[in-house]
Write a protein that holds these residues in place. Sequence first.
Motif, mmCIF file in Angstrom:
data_model
loop_
_atom_site.group_PDB
_atom_site.id
_atom_site.type_symbol
_atom_site.label_atom_id
_atom_site.label_comp_id
_atom_site.label_asym_id
_atom_site.label_seq_id
_atom_site.Cartn_x
_atom_site.Cartn_y
_atom_site.Cartn_z
ATOM 1 N N ASP A 141 1.161 -0.904 -0.181
ATOM 2 C CA ASP A 141 0.161 -0.063 -0.052
ATOM 3 C C ASP A 141 0.899 1.350 -0.187
ATOM 4 O OD1 ASP A 141 -2.241 0.956 0.946
ATOM 5 O OD2 ASP A 141 -1.452 2.040 1.992
ATOM 6 N N LEU A 142 0.660 2.462 -0.810
ATOM 7 C CA LEU A 142 1.720 3.186 -1.272
ATOM 8 C C LEU A 142 1.810 3.927 0.154
ATOM 9 C CD1 LEU A 142 3.484 4.474 -3.068
ATOM 10 C CD2 LEU A 142 1.630 5.613 -5.093
ATOM 11 N N ASP A 143 0.740 3.716 1.005
ATOM 12 C CA ASP A 143 0.169 4.977 1.886
ATOM 13 C C ASP A 143 0.671 4.973 3.131
ATOM 14 O OD1 ASP A 143 -1.131 7.381 0.950
ATOM 15 O OD2 ASP A 143 -2.455 6.816 0.783
ATOM 16 N N ASP A 144 1.326 3.389 3.463
ATOM 17 C CA ASP A 144 1.432 2.864 4.449
ATOM 18 C C ASP A 144 3.191 2.858 3.930
ATOM 19 O OD1 ASP A 144 -0.720 2.043 5.237
ATOM 20 O OD2 ASP A 144 -0.166 -0.245 5.205
ATOM 21 N N LEU A 145 3.648 2.917 2.784
ATOM 22 C CA LEU A 145 5.495 2.993 2.250
ATOM 23 C C LEU A 145 5.541 4.397 2.744
ATOM 24 C CD1 LEU A 145 7.061 1.100 1.192
ATOM 25 C CD2 LEU A 145 6.742 3.204 -1.339
#
Lengths: 613, 346
Positions: B333-337
Amino acid sequence: MKTDVKTRKAVTIKFAGDSGDGMQLSGGLFTSSTALTGSDLATFPDFPAEIRAPAGTIAGVSGFQIHFGSQKIFTPGDTFDVLVAMNAAALKTNIDTLREGGTIIANTDGFDKKNLRLAKYENGANPLDDGSLAGYQLLELPVTKMTRETLTDSPLGLKEKDRCKNMFVLGFLFWRYSRSLQDTIEFLTGKFSKKPDVLEANIKVLQAGYNFGDTTETFTSRYEIKAAPLEKGTYRGIMGSEAIVLGLITASKKSGLPLFYGSYPITPASEILHGLSRHKNYGVKTFQAEDEIAAICSSIGAAYGGHLAITGTSGPGLALKGEALGLAMILELPLVVINIQRGGPSTGLPTKTEQSDLLQAMYGRNGECPIPVISASTPADAFEAIFEACRIAIQHMTPVVFMSDGFISNGSEPWKFPKSSEIPDITVQFAPPKENGDTYLPYARDERLVRKWAVPGTKGLAHRIGGLEKEAETGNVSYDPANHEYMTKIREAKVEGIAEFIPEQAIEIGPEEGDLLILGWGSSYGVIQSVVTTLLSEGHSVAHAQLRYIRPFPKNLGNLLKGFKQVLIPEMNTGQLASIIRNKFLLDVKQYNKIQGTPIATSELLHAAKELL
Amino acid sequence: MTTQTASTNQEPLKAKDFATDQDVRWCPGCGDYSILKQVQTVMAEIGLDKDNTAVISGIGCSSRFPYYMDTYGMHSIHGRAPAFASGLRMANRDLSIWLVTGDGDGFSIGGNHMLHILRRNVNINLLLFNNQIYGLTKGQYSPTSELNKRTKSTPMGSIDRPVNPCAFAIGSNATFIARAMDRDTKHLKTILHRADQHHGTSFTEIYQNCNIFNDGAFFAFTDKATKPLTTVFLEHGQPLVFGTERNKGVVFNGMRPKVVDLGSGEYSENDLWIHDETDIFKATMLTRFFDDPSEESALPRPFGVLYAVDEPCYEDMMFEQLDQAIEEKGDGDLDDLIAGPRTWVI
Ligand code: SF4
């Protein structure tokens, strides 16, 4: 005795010890505790050049510097207020950078005969008691001894016990700067979840260090640094190399293109290879190639195959990639080449920082070979800058050289990170399949002079590309003289045309016109901000502009420069940007140059700027 | 290399459908013409889809190959074709990828990449056109030229010992090694089919005559009169028999191969070395059948598939790791990253 708590605006601490003393970890933990207090901060590590230099020697000293404060912090600090010296060699290496009257926190157990000899103190003279440190405030802590005493009941061996001694110092600093231990205990709990004995020992020693400050009457001062006026929002700490990793994966997601990273290990660029390799669940393909040349060539192969292809390296590697970079340029395929600059020439100063590859990035290839050059300015800025490099590569079908340096890559700062939904998509236009059997023209161009990306496997588009000069439109091999000149010019015009698709150059701080503009690129950002802030507060007519786009330059750059009586360009090289600017705008720009493998100090640049005012 | 073939109901393609409209610029009589023809024929026979085929080359006479193939193609830079082809393969597992290189391109400037593509076992058909000379740069000796070769750059004879390509390949842990010649087109086609069926890097050395700068380098093996005596054509499970009347064979004399006469009554076919292309020890010895054919008791030069084994190929393992990472950690997940593990609010 009650210790009073004094308030400070900003403090710089240098953690220094043997490579095995855990200074990077202590520094990192101190940094994350600092961030939680709301201070602004900047950090920079200082690694020994040798991997395993003998313990106790000058060559084995590892350091970590943090500058934090209740005001905007632009650089990790020219000098430090506090030096933590875990042994004699650490003191000797760093004492010259400690400000006059600064504080030394010395581990007295690191100053025994052997340590003094290894640190080459003449005749074994101990600086802690020969009066040579009279100008400083000296706090002597028998760290090793107290660590061992704290752990008498621990089942750990002596070596493992001694490894906890960095926690003692950290605990003491947490006391000194009025911090809670909670954040660090949480981190340790995560890190040592499978080693309960080690976890317990670390926490015990951390607390012992804190209590030592609390209960010993020797130390009468505690300090507090209030929160900085940072913009409201959610923050994280970010290192430059990490920002590049995140920016690349973001560009991959936002373009819908799988990410391919071909690279060969080289200091300090390897961090990106390591970082990306940990994110395979984002579809990231990393390829450790057999050499620098295979690294770029495999990336060009992946780009031909429709991937967002990246290769990363440092100076000497960029030299090796030159021929293939020329091929990518003439093929007109998207590719980003990351160059984390270090001290050169040749192997040079691999662990030190420099900005001396700019001319290589601009011109270091055979033939007429225009390639866009994008540069990052700070660790957090690297995220946006690499994203831009990817966008330009993809949308303009060209290789792009992305410049960073060791100072940005290893440095860290707080980052008010964006939500993914706030980041724009990168639109990709592949050549669509053809059913009618007509010949495909791989080098037909649109109004921006950009050709289409035709990926093998697409129906009806079978075509040949190569390094030989090609006929306009068809891409067939052509030795026609007029065609060669036409193609050379069109490739140049395509790259120059990118100026229409990038933001105009802005002034960071200061007036739009005035007496002096300090123009920077890369990691000199922080020092210029700091100097210009000071000069503005003194009432000077000074401004700071920072270049992200070096090729092509933003359209308005020439006019912007002409709005100032003088332009000063500070660089960690002999004047590479200065010569490009002179050449392009026929302006008599002034230079400030430092080529010592270390960043330009605020005091140095301030002095140079004042000479012009 | 194995690939999917075109599954359309169109007319099957013919060899000439794989040819481009570009003039072929090799010297008249060059061995490259024959190889080009056989490759086009074999591609048609396999039923390859032109739009799903890519030919990648380096620099040299042979590396002009992609320009004459109406498929996707890249004429890259000197020696680096294996790296371009590997990158393309990692991006796309469905393409049929053919790599064309020569003895200078593949073993001099590109020697390093040759080693690494072979050991990685990337699924690619690698064709080495060996003419034992630099043709494009007009006739200097190459890394496969025999010792003491007199050329423009070596008027007193070359003093570097030649590389043995098949032995190099086996030393690099290649999984498919074959040898063929431009002048035996039927056999060449058979070998190209075998190479294409191999999953992994297939290494095919093709003896190619450069009639301008090194004419006749392989005549001892290709000429009708001497060919039966100097060559042995390998067949899996079959004894090593050769000779004008198939009257010679190879036996093990202790640990060493020896040529014997089948007509004398002392040896029969049952005594001979049986070719086993999966046996690394036998294959290693076969690559060492490298004698000068003019020598008395020279071992015959083997043609055919010297070695072929199934081993996992690089990109399959790469894709497996990607799947495994998603299985273990979930689709990223991009936001987690971007947020990372530790954040704070101001
Ligand atoms: S120089 Fe030799 S190899 Fe090259 S095209 Fe002419 S004959 Fe063929």
